[in-house]
Design an enzyme around this catalytic site. Structure first.
Site, PDB file in Angstrom:
ATOM      1  N   LYS A 116       1.739   1.161 -22.717  1.00  0.00           N
ATOM      2  CA  LYS A 116       2.848   0.697 -21.882  1.00  0.00           C
ATOM      3  C   LYS A 116       3.513   1.959 -21.352  1.00  0.00           C
ATOM      4  O   LYS A 116       4.114   2.722 -22.118  1.00  0.00           O
ATOM      5  CB  LYS A 116       3.822  -0.117 -22.727  1.00  0.00           C
ATOM      6  CG  LYS A 116       5.154  -0.411 -22.077  1.00  0.00           C
ATOM      7  CD  LYS A 116       5.852  -1.505 -22.866  1.00  0.00           C
ATOM      8  CE  LYS A 116       7.342  -1.277 -23.077  1.00  0.00           C
ATOM      9  NZ  LYS A 116       8.161  -1.224 -21.892  1.00  0.00           N
ATOM     10  N   GLY A 131      17.579  -3.669 -22.612  1.00  0.00           N
ATOM     11  CA  GLY A 131      18.607  -3.925 -23.619  1.00  0.00           C
ATOM     12  C   GLY A 131      19.850  -4.615 -23.102  1.00  0.00           C
ATOM     13  O   GLY A 131      20.798  -4.847 -23.855  1.00  0.00           O
ATOM     14  N   ALA A 149      11.746  -6.260 -20.209  1.00  0.00           N
ATOM     15  CA  ALA A 149      13.135  -5.787 -20.330  1.00  0.00           C
ATOM     16  C   ALA A 149      14.159  -6.695 -19.678  1.00  0.00           C
ATOM     17  O   ALA A 149      13.932  -7.231 -18.598  1.00  0.00           O
ATOM     18  CB  ALA A 149      13.299  -4.387 -19.741  1.00  0.00           C
TER      19      ALA A 149
END
Lengths: 467, 256
Positions: free
Chosen positions: B98, B159, B185
């Protein structure tokens, strides 16, 4: 940024003398049990705080220090494993307009033989050191505007990278404005190193009577400028013996903390130079001498307080002391050093051109043997600087214990490379035996297989393989 | 009948990909991984301890059960990211990576210019590259053309838990590229994951949404169900949205 010659403003300085003096005054010695329970908790993540360092320095109990020494060694091994990094200084110039009373390069030393190396001469010196096995050098220069400024040093850095196989060059040079520091960084300098010499303002004034170095604050704030100029790794230190060593040690630790607070990184190295007499200096003995025993305490406290820093002990110190400090937290040593510009190629000692008198004059071969003999791995590794494991990333990884996983294979690869090039068959065998021994430690490491391949390539003559 | 998720020639039962950071402790992480049903588990190479004498994240991920997907979190330039991928391969983690080239510490948005450059280098070196990118269809196409095995647009900043901020861009990306599209994400809760799957994404990768929840194990289970529900809804084909009501039991055309 503090402009030159501006009166001191304690608020702007990373270390405030009042704070350090107060800490020293208030620090009560540890009781033995209290010390043991604290020392047992220390690790790369749980460092000795500044007040705790002050209390430890106030403690006399030899049993406490014995335990602290063992912890310092354990912490060093948690961070770096068994490897000891080797480097050599390369003195570029002893021309200087400062008048540091303890230094052989001082302007008023009329007897000094002044030399400023040209880039070609510096390359020849570097080639000499490369032949001996070094891959990292610390370039050192006096301060002489128009002769040894940032442009000159940057030219030398570029010339050495171009003309030799040197893998990383660090610089120890006078504090500079941000734009000049940027020149050094852009040329490929790894660590920028400046020692405050003494963090005690009155002593500083007495020791540095004239020249730009007389500006205490300009020097003390220079690492902030270096960070803004793009440096991720810096080296700090105090010249031990000018003032109360406990005051200096706490100041260095506070300086390190301030770098962490402001820039997210501890200094990459903390050097522990001790006062040595120099030819033509006006100060022949240390105003506040530091004994060998005290020197050991200093190394221990640096290691426990700033666990991720490379603690550097140079050839100023005696062979026996340098061997001893490997067991109590030091992680980098110089070898076969000359402190007179051009001294390596010349091959003869020119005391009148030296910065200070050397004590440990053993060659790199002898130092490698000594390190192996004491159960450590001599390392000529430069991989972290070249893999961006620097600054904040390095501090984080080192505190998490993640750096030693790189240190072992990289130390072994560079030791194998050194062995392959060694002319002395006995030394070669000793190094290769240590590599074999280290291979066992690699078993179980996720990098073991790749390490095996790289090692085989190095033994077959390839160079500069690393993780 | 659904087809399995295929990345770089390998197939995976689960369309949920999960991270390993930010868990309160390893046992909670292990339980959450289990509850998520994920096959692919991503680890930040920078966070893996390569010293065998120390406890390592890798000690807690059952490699018989999970496929490791090393990631280049905390890499801020091409060199760093590429080197980290090589290290992951040398450490035997995986050839499938990734790829993150982070542009800015505050937003953690990708530096897509660097990302594309790094992706090209890595593809050339034989890596299966899954790049974390912006929700930008043009960049997604460039990454596909560079040989990436999937594209992984962000739903929102890493996040942040903001959910899919621009579903329209994700739809355009889905129409633009042929490789799998995995939302990576920004997923905060189960409905965010379901929305991504309902849009037609091939999978969702998340870490903070699970690891940062009050009960990470329960949230992992919720995410697993949301991914499954969203995927089924996508395959089933949703009804059109209308402004006015349409009776559930229409009378038109009946007997009386």
């Amino acid at each position: 940024m503090l402009p030159q010659n501006k009166p001191l403003n304690g608020d702007l300085l990373p270390v405030t003398p009042e704070e350090i003096s107060r800490l020293l005054e208030e620090a009560a010695p540890f009781r033995r049990r209290e010390a043991f329970s604290l020392l047992g908790t220390l690790s790369p993540r749980r460092r000795l705080t500044l007040p705790e360092a002050a209390r430890l320095l106030a403690t006399e109990d030899p049993m406490v220090w014995e335990t602290a020494a063992a912890m310092a060694r354990a912490v060093r091994e948690e961070v770096f494993g068994r490897r000891i990094v080797l480097f050599a200084p390369l003195y570029l110039s002893n021309e200087c307009i400062n008048n540091c009373v303890y230094c052989g390069f001082r302007m008023d030393n009329r007897k000094a033989g002044r030399i400023t190396l040209s880039p070609e001469q510096a390359v020849r010196e570097a080639l000499f050191l490369e032949k001996r096995g070094f891959h990292r050098l610390l370039l050192v220069s006096g301060e002489y505007p128009g002769k040894t400024d940032a442009g000159y040093i940057a030219d030398i850095v570029r010339a050495i990278y171009r003309g030799t196989g040197m893998r990383i060059l660090h610089v120890n040079a006078a504090p500079m404005p941000e734009e000049e520091l940027r020149l050094l960084k852009e040329a490929g300098t790894g660590v920028y190193q400046v020692f405050q010499e003494t963090y005690h303002p009155e002593t500083y004034r007495a020791m540095h009577p004239s020249g730009p170095k007389a500006d205490f604050a300009w020097r003390l704030t220079c690492m902030d400028r270096a960070m803004r100029a793009g440096f991720r790794d810096v080296g700090i230190g105090a010249l031990l013996g000018l003032y109360d060593y406990r005051y200096e040690v706490l100041s260095v630790i506070r300086h390190a903390e301030s770098l962490l607070e402001a820039h997210g990184t501890f200094p990459h190295t903390i050097s522990a130079p001790r006062f040595k007499s120099a030819f033509g200096s006006s100060l022949s003995t240390a105003p506040r001498p530091v004994s060998d025993r005290e020197f050991e305490k200093i190394v221990i406290v640096y290691r426990l307080s700033v666990p991720t820093a490379g603690i550097v002990v140079t050839t100023r110190e005696s062979a026996s002391l340098r061997e001893r400090v490997l067991d109590i937290g030091a992680s980098q040593i110089s070898a076969g050093s000359k402190t007179d510009p051009g001294g390596y190629e010349e091959g003869v000692r020119r005391a009148e051109a030296e910065q200070f008198t050397l004590d440990d004059t053993r060659t790199i071969e002898e130092i490698v043997r000594m390190i192996l003999g004491r159960g450590y791995i001599p390392s000529l590794c430069t991989s972290c600087y070249r893999s961006n494991r620097t600054g904040e990333t390095f501090t984080e990884m080192a505190a998490d214990g993640h750096i030693r996983g790189f240190c072992l294979p990289n130390a072994l690869l560079t030791l194998a490379e050194y062995a392959v090039a060694a002319e002395d068959p006995d030394l070669r065998d000793k190094c290769l035996a240590a590599v074999e021994e280290g291979k066992k430690e690699m078993e179980g490491s996720p990098l073991n297989e790749a390490f095996g391949h790289k090692l085989a390539r190095v033994i077959a003559g390839e160079k500069d393989l690393f993780f | 009948m659904d087809t399995p998720l295929t990345l770089g020639g390998k197939t995976f039962r689960s369309r949920l990909l999960v991270g390993t950071g930010k868990y309160p402790d390893y046992p909670t992480m292990v339980k959450a991984l289990e509850a998520s049903g994920a096959d692919l588990v991503t680890v930040a190479v920078r966070r893996v301890n390569l010293d065998r004498n120390k406890e390592s994240l890798l000690d807690h991920v059952d490699l018989k059960k999970y496929t490791l997907l090393p990631n280049t979190a905390a890499c801020y330039n091409v060199d760093d990211a590429v080197r980290t991928c090589f290290l992951a391969r040398e450490a035997g983690m995986s050839n499938m990576v990734k790829l993150e080239v982070i542009g800015d510490e505050k937003t953690l948005f990708p530096d897509t210019e660097g990302l594309l450059q790094a992706a090209k280098q890595l593809v050339k070196e034989g890596f299966i590259v899954l790049p974390y990118t912006n929700d930008d269809p043009i960049m997604a196409k460039k990454l596909e053309d560079a040989g990436c095995a999937a594209v992984m647009p962000l739903a929102a900043p890493i996040g942040s838990g903001l959910g899919i901020r621009n579903p329209f861009n994700i739809r355009i990306i889905l129409e633009t590229v042929k490789v799998p599209v995995i939302v990576d994400a920004g997923v905060g809760t189960a409905s965010d994951a379901a929305v991504a799957m309902e849009l037609g994404c091939d999978g969702v990768l998340m870490n903070t949404g699970i690891a940062g929840a009050k009960d990470p194990v329960l949230m992992a289970e919720a995410m697993r169900e949301a991914i499954s529900a969203g995927r089924k809804a996508f395959l089933a084909g949703r009804i059109e949205k209308k402004l006015y009501a349409t009776a559930s039991s229409p009378l038109d055309g009946k007997f009386f």
